[in-house]
Design a protein around this motif. Structure first.
Motif, PDB file in Angstrom:
ATOM      1  N   GLY A 232       0.816  -1.208   0.000  1.00 30.44           N
ATOM      2  CA  GLY A 232       0.000   0.000   0.000  1.00 30.44           C
ATOM      3  C   GLY A 232       0.848   1.254   0.000  1.00 30.44           C
ATOM      4  N   THR A 233       1.922   1.241   0.807  1.00 27.82           N
ATOM      5  CA  THR A 233       2.830   2.388   0.851  1.00 27.82           C
ATOM      6  C   THR A 233       3.497   2.597  -0.500  1.00 27.82           C
ATOM      7  N   THR A 235       2.362   1.615  -3.479  1.00 23.27           N
ATOM      8  CA  THR A 235       1.372   2.019  -4.481  1.00 23.27           C
ATOM      9  C   THR A 235       1.004   3.488  -4.331  1.00 23.27           C
ATOM     10  N   LEU A 236       0.739   3.918  -3.104  1.00 21.24           N
ATOM     11  CA  LEU A 236       0.412   5.320  -2.874  1.00 21.24           C
ATOM     12  C   LEU A 236       1.613   6.212  -3.175  1.00 21.24           C
ATOM     13  N   GLY A 278      -3.747   2.224  -2.998  1.00 22.07           N
ATOM     14  CA  GLY A 278      -2.728   2.342  -1.966  1.00 22.07           C
ATOM     15  C   GLY A 278      -3.306   2.729  -0.618  1.00 22.07           C
TER      16      GLY A 278
END
Length: 303
Positions: A232-233, A235-236, A278
């Motif tokens: 997630g980190t 992707t964001l 993300g």
């Protein structure tokens, strides 16, 4: 090269790319079929893939790994195919055909294999890698999300290598810069006006900064015990970096009208769903309780 850049920046004179003396290749030699060039862009892909394989092999030796070395070997092979095939097909889908002014590569299949003529899409490569991970996880009964966490860590280093290669190639230059941008450059084929070296902006944000964040999260925190937090980190982070840099990057020639009509470039539109994904995985990982070290199966120890 650095002294030339600093001297030009001191008196705000534009820097001419040709004066940096950069070549697109490491070395070249003639063959019966023509000249062979070992290009920096090819080496960037190779360096990114090798680093990813080395780092994943290192991380799975730490407690709590969701995959074994034999799985990492499979991922190395299939993800390499995913990057190349996905990147090329993504370029053919999003950046050719329609009103782009470039004939659709889908209607000219023989053009798809001409990788040496350029045209790779980050988003297409991402889809290719996800499909490769899905296949390996399904075949071996692995946790898709946790494997993605481990794969996401070294990806920014590959982005760093790739963007530096873009700069050496003098391609994907930025928009025209104002007189206050002391490091603006005049790129060949981009007209006489100095522009933002947006390739270096991307190398910094998508590459170095995000790589340091991902490495620190894995090695200095317990992020690995929260499934989805690392992916997630990443992707964001990659979406925010790309969205920001696109304000300084010149849209692809065939998509300039699209950017004017919609207010955002194609690259920015494609990052919006990534931001949402993300954020979803970060929030999900922080809400759910972390895994316990003793409760995590370690295939590396069982293999």
């Amino acid at each position: 090269m650095l002294s030339l850049w600093l001297a030009a920046a001191a008196d705000h004179a534009p820097i001419f790319f040709e004066n940096l003396g950069l070549k697109r290749y490491l070395f070249a030699f003639n063959t019966p079929l023509g000249e062979f060039q070992l290009r920096w862009y090819s080496l960037a892909y190779l360096a990114g893939i090798v680093f990813a394989y080395w780092h994943v092999s290192k991380t799975i030796k730490a407690p709590g790994a969701p995959l074994a070395q034999r799985h990492a070997d499979d991922l190395f092979f299939y993800c390499t195919l995913g990057v190349i095939l996905g990147g090329r097909l993504g370029y053919a889908t999003f950046y050719t055909g329609g009103d782009t002014g470039i004939p659709s590569l889908w209607s000219h299949p023989s053009e798809l294999i001409k990788l040496w003529e350029g045209g790779m899409s980050f988003h297409g490569g991402l889809v290719g890698v996800l499909l490769a991970i899905t296949w390996v996880c399904w075949k071996n009964g692995l946790s898709f999300l946790r494997v993605c966490d481990y794969i996401a860590i070294p990806v920014p280093m590959g982005m760093l290598f790739g963007r530096l290669a873009n700069f050496v190639n003098g391609e994907l230059w930025g928009r025209v810069a104002g007189s206050d941008v002391a490091w603006a450059m005049v790129f060949p084929g981009a007209g006489p006006l100095p522009r933002h070296p947006s390739q270096l902006y991307e190398a910094l944000l998508e590459g170095l900064v995000l790589a340091l964040i991902m490495l620190a999260l894995f090695w200095k925190t317990r992020a690995r015990w929260r499934p989805g937090l690392l992916v997630g980190t990443f992707t964001l982070g990659i979406a925010l970096a790309r969205f920001t840099v696109e304000f300084f990057r010149e849209p692809d020639a065939q998509l300039q009208d699209f950017a004017v009509r919609t207010g955002l470039s194609m690259g920015q539109w494609l990052t919006l769903p990534l931001m949402a994904v993300g954020l979803f995985f970060i929030v999900r990982a922080l809400i759910k309780p972390p895994l316990g070290g003793a409760a995590v199966s370690t295939p590396a120890a069982d293999a």
